[in-house]
Write a protein that holds these residues in place. Structure first.
Motif, PDB file in Angstrom:
ATOM      1  N   ILE A  83      21.784  35.900 -29.417  1.00 31.20           N
ATOM      2  CA  ILE A  83      21.745  34.707 -28.571  1.00 31.20           C
ATOM      3  C   ILE A  83      22.842  34.881 -27.530  1.00 31.20           C
ATOM      4  O   ILE A  83      23.982  35.187 -27.866  1.00 31.20           O
ATOM      5  CB  ILE A  83      22.010  33.414 -29.362  1.00 31.20           C
ATOM      6  CG1 ILE A  83      20.922  33.196 -30.409  1.00 31.20           C
ATOM      7  CG2 ILE A  83      22.116  32.217 -28.420  1.00 31.20           C
ATOM      8  CD1 ILE A  83      21.194  32.020 -31.325  1.00 31.20           C
ATOM      9  N   THR A  84      22.492  34.663 -26.263  1.00 31.34           N
ATOM     10  CA  THR A  84      23.469  34.722 -25.179  1.00 31.34           C
ATOM     11  C   THR A  84      23.399  33.411 -24.403  1.00 31.34           C
ATOM     12  O   THR A  84      22.332  33.034 -23.935  1.00 31.34           O
ATOM     13  CB  THR A  84      23.175  35.903 -24.228  1.00 31.34           C
ATOM     14  OG1 THR A  84      23.211  37.110 -24.979  1.00 31.34           O
ATOM     15  CG2 THR A  84      24.202  35.960 -23.107  1.00 31.34           C
ATOM     16  N   ASN A  85      24.520  32.722 -24.314  1.00 31.17           N
ATOM     17  CA  ASN A  85      24.603  31.475 -23.553  1.00 31.17           C
ATOM     18  C   ASN A  85      25.602  31.624 -22.417  1.00 31.17           C
ATOM     19  O   ASN A  85      26.704  32.135 -22.643  1.00 31.17           O
ATOM     20  CB  ASN A  85      25.096  30.328 -24.436  1.00 31.17           C
ATOM     21  CG  ASN A  85      24.013  29.673 -25.229  1.00 31.17           C
ATOM     22  OD1 ASN A  85      22.836  29.837 -24.959  1.00 31.17           O
ATOM     23  ND2 ASN A  85      24.405  28.919 -26.234  1.00 31.17           N
ATOM     24  N   PRO A  86      25.244  31.144 -21.231  1.00 33.08           N
ATOM     25  CA  PRO A  86      26.256  31.098 -20.181  1.00 33.08           C
ATOM     26  C   PRO A  86      27.214  29.935 -20.436  1.00 33.08           C
ATOM     27  O   PRO A  86      26.835  28.942 -21.054  1.00 33.08           O
ATOM     28  CB  PRO A  86      25.432  30.833 -18.916  1.00 33.08           C
ATOM     29  CG  PRO A  86      24.225  30.111 -19.409  1.00 33.08           C
ATOM     30  CD  PRO A  86      23.947  30.664 -20.790  1.00 33.08           C
ATOM     31  N   VAL A  87      28.445  30.075 -20.005  1.00 29.69           N
ATOM     32  CA  VAL A  87      29.347  28.933 -19.959  1.00 29.69           C
ATOM     33  C   VAL A  87      28.923  28.200 -18.693  1.00 29.69           C
ATOM     34  O   VAL A  87      28.931  28.783 -17.609  1.00 29.69           O
ATOM     35  CB  VAL A  87      30.827  29.366 -19.877  1.00 29.69           C
ATOM     36  CG1 VAL A  87      31.730  28.147 -19.718  1.00 29.69           C
ATOM     37  CG2 VAL A  87      31.217  30.181 -21.105  1.00 29.69           C
ATOM     38  N   PRO A  88      28.489  26.945 -18.811  1.00 28.14           N
ATOM     39  CA  PRO A  88      27.951  26.260 -17.639  1.00 28.14           C
ATOM     40  C   PRO A  88      28.929  26.222 -16.463  1.00 28.14           C
ATOM     41  O   PRO A  88      30.150  26.138 -16.648  1.00 28.14           O
ATOM     42  CB  PRO A  88      27.671  24.849 -18.140  1.00 28.14           C
ATOM     43  CG  PRO A  88      27.446  25.039 -19.606  1.00 28.14           C
ATOM     44  CD  PRO A  88      28.415  26.124 -20.002  1.00 28.14           C
ATOM     45  N   GLU A  89      28.359  26.284 -15.276  1.00 23.97           N
ATOM     46  CA  GLU A  89      29.146  26.177 -14.044  1.00 23.97           C
ATOM     47  C   GLU A  89      29.938  24.872 -14.094  1.00 23.97           C
ATOM     48  O   GLU A  89      29.466  23.875 -14.638  1.00 23.97           O
ATOM     49  CB  GLU A  89      28.192  26.183 -12.851  1.00 23.97           C
ATOM     50  CG  GLU A  89      28.884  26.214 -11.524  1.00 23.97           C
ATOM     51  CD  GLU A  89      27.899  26.236 -10.367  1.00 23.97           C
ATOM     52  OE1 GLU A  89      28.372  26.180  -9.238  1.00 23.97           O
ATOM     53  OE2 GLU A  89      26.681  26.292 -10.602  1.00 23.97           O
TER      54      GLU A  89
END
Length: 164
Positions: A83-89
């Motif tokens: 699972i890869t999640n971006p750290v939200p802008e």
């Protein structure tokens, strides 16, 4: 500030969609993502307790908890799931907040091109000097399952970030 509130509402809606970067194994893995905040409330006995609530409106300085729940809905075992999640802008990762039982957690500082443990992540200043990366440098978080996921297995991964 209004734009940031709208952004967090939009982000919560987007997080209801499966997370990008997950090897879904031809539909074998079902994902659900939520964004929540913790709020102190009084229970029926009048005692204070902390409850999680949807992050519908968030102001700068608020910590948001991002949780992705996964389930292997196929009859097959899923191998090497990630699972890869971006750290939200507009948000900064909260140090040591990533959680995920049975996973190896790594971070990216280059928009998801490469991942490593925090001790091996470095940034460079304008003069070319090398410094250890800090939580505000993280752009993505990755959870690699350390074991195959048998059919029917459920779990969750999460992290916290603060709205700038």
């Amino acid at each position: 500030m209004k734009a940031k509130r709208i952004w967090i509402i939009w982000m919560a809606l987007v997080l209801a969609i499966p997370v990008a970067g997950w090897a879904q194994f031809n539909g074998h893995i079902q994902l659900t993502s939520v964004a929540e905040i913790e709020k102190e409330v009084s229970n029926p006995e009048g005692k204070k307790e902390v409850k999680r609530m949807p992050a519908s409106t968030v102001v700068p300085g608020t910590e948001v908890i991002f949780t992705t729940t996964y389930e292997n809905v196929s009859k097959e075992t899923a191998e090497k799931a990630v699972i890869t999640n971006p750290v939200p802008e507009h948000m900064v990762y909260t140090e040591n907040s990533a959680r995920g039982s049975g996973t190896r957690i790594t971070f990216s500082i280059d928009n998801g091109k490469s991942f490593n443990i925090p001790a091996k992540l470095f940034v460079f200043d304008a003069a070319g000097c090398k410094f250890p990366a800090r939580p505000h440098d993280y752009t993505h978080i990755r959870w690699e399952m350390t074991r195959p996921l048998p059919s029917g297995i459920k779990g969750e991964v999460s992290f916290r970030a603060i709205l700038k």
